[in-house]
Design an enzyme around this catalytic site. Sequence first.
Site, mmCIF file in Angstrom:
data_model
loop_
_atom_site.group_PDB
_atom_site.id
_atom_site.type_symbol
_atom_site.label_atom_id
_atom_site.label_comp_id
_atom_site.label_asym_id
_atom_site.label_seq_id
_atom_site.Cartn_x
_atom_site.Cartn_y
_atom_site.Cartn_z
ATOM 1 C CB VAL A 256 27.258 57.570 57.912
ATOM 2 C CG1 VAL A 256 26.063 58.198 58.345
ATOM 3 C CG2 VAL A 256 28.375 57.785 58.652
ATOM 4 C CE LYS A 257 33.420 55.596 58.305
ATOM 5 N NZ LYS A 257 32.946 56.626 59.382
#
Length: 399
Positions: A185-186
């Site tokens: 999710v970065k």
Amino acid sequence: MPGFELFGDLERKEVNDVLDNGVLMRYGFDGMRNGHWKAKALEAELTKTFETKHVQLVSSGTAAVSVALASAGVGAGDEVIMPTFTFVASFEAIMMLGAIPVLVDIDDTLAIDPKAVEAAITPKTKAVMMVQMCGSMGDLNTVQSICEKHDLIFVEDACQAIGGTYDGKPLGSIGDLGCFSFDFVKTITCGEGGAVITNNSDYYLNADHYSDHGHDHEGNDRGAETHPFLGYNFRISELNAAVGLAQVKRLPEFIGIQKKHYTIIRNAISQIPEVTFRTVPAGGEESYAFLNFFLPDLEIARKVSKGFKDNGIDVCFHYYDNNWHYIRKWEHLKNKKSLFPLSAEIKQGLENLKHQTFEQSDYFIGRNISCLIKMSWTENEVAKRAENMVSIIKDALKS
Ligand SMILES: *Cc1c(COP(=O)(O)O)cnc(C)c1O
């Protein structure tokens, strides 16, 4: 924020290069690789992106924090000062080394408060960790000078602020060591992965060896390498690195999209006089991965959070009531719930947490809403979203 939103041909090509020769490991197998060294290539690319001398890729952001601290010699019984508002990885990474997490208040930047840092220093303090939460930073200059004055190691966790800058320098490159995550999710993702960055050649060599069982990486016969000291396995795989290599080249594009979407929403809600925004220190520029704002009190923040949820405004977080990022809900830490016995020093160090209160952190986190900025939204969707957010906030303020 999540880089996976825009996966495309570039990611596919890099991964296929690895599959075509079948070498999934980052070290060795020189003959089979057909010249593909994805982890090495990604490290080289990241030295440019983060304007740093050295980059060591590892298996996760959590591993990056542990490796960074270990590389600087932090270990059993050492105290590491960290913020009350962060991801659970911060104390996990510290405790893995037998070191003691010392939690201190944040300020209106949503990062560690320099005054709280100074007040928490003891003869056992070895390092200070600033976590650049939600795309922005704390008062880096002040914390850095406190660290210099007290001879402490300054570690930046910039996992959530990839692409943000301070005095023109990339976040993560200012402390003695910087840590990044490239989890799913970065802003840049490898699927799973992380990096330690530093300008200190000793710390870098330590990180290089420590993250691969202490291997010295001399020559090209892995079996013949020596082990100058004990290590562990925090290696990244070539497949993960390949995805990151495609993604990092797109970082300027990603930041540009985030900024555009962020600005539309910020302009809309800044017309509400009761809404204020997180302080960004002078000379700082956010990565625009999140938009953070404050409401007048906890009750209104809860109403806004509920209003967002009930009306389909997703990816906005009221961390005060959230399990992952704020001390209030870290019962497992406060109650020292470990699968295995913790050292007497860690147990003693965590004892305070049970009864300690953090009014200043509560004051900011209780009133804060943090909205993730997605890259896959259309401009129309962002405009509509901003409009809906404004009316939900206005309703909450009226009732
Ligand atoms: C994501 C994150 C980490 C941990 O990264 P992983 O790669 O998921 O282990 C650490 N710190 C912060 C602030 C993060 O957001």
